[in-house]
Design an enzyme around this catalytic site. Sequence first.
Site: not given
Length: 159
Positions: A12, A15, A17-19, A128
């Site tokens: 993301c 690095n 939140c999402r990934s 996001d």
Amino acid sequence: MNVLKISVLFVCLGNICRSPMAEAVFRHYVREEGLEEQIMVDSAGTGDWHTGEPPHHGTRAKLDEAGISYAGQKARQVKPADFETFTYIIGMDDSNIANLRKLAGRREAKLYRLVDFIPETTYTEVPDPWYTGNFEETYHLVSEGCRGLLETIKREHGL
């Protein structure tokens, strides 16, 4: 003796939140299937703003709620060697994929969007939560995408 042969990198922007959420969830599913010897999992960001930081508190809260470990995770930036190391590089949105294509340069890279592994979804990307604040929505999409990705890997690699 099993040989590590498949590697997955979730990407993301920062690095945090999402990934890292996807890394933790996917690693959890891999462990549940007993495939940790065959599948390596990591995450990175296209930007370097958060290098060395743990996952965002919203990500940690969702993972804690689900009983999924994120121990030892620290943000890092995508590096050129990642394009040779990882079998699957999974971007969270089209902007991440575009940035990855630029970073890959002339290297051949197998890039995918996480939502590509969610059957019949209307989503074109994983939003996001840094901006939306909706970590529940992100967790739901990440969980579905990771399950679909794992099924794809098992099918494609005979696991």
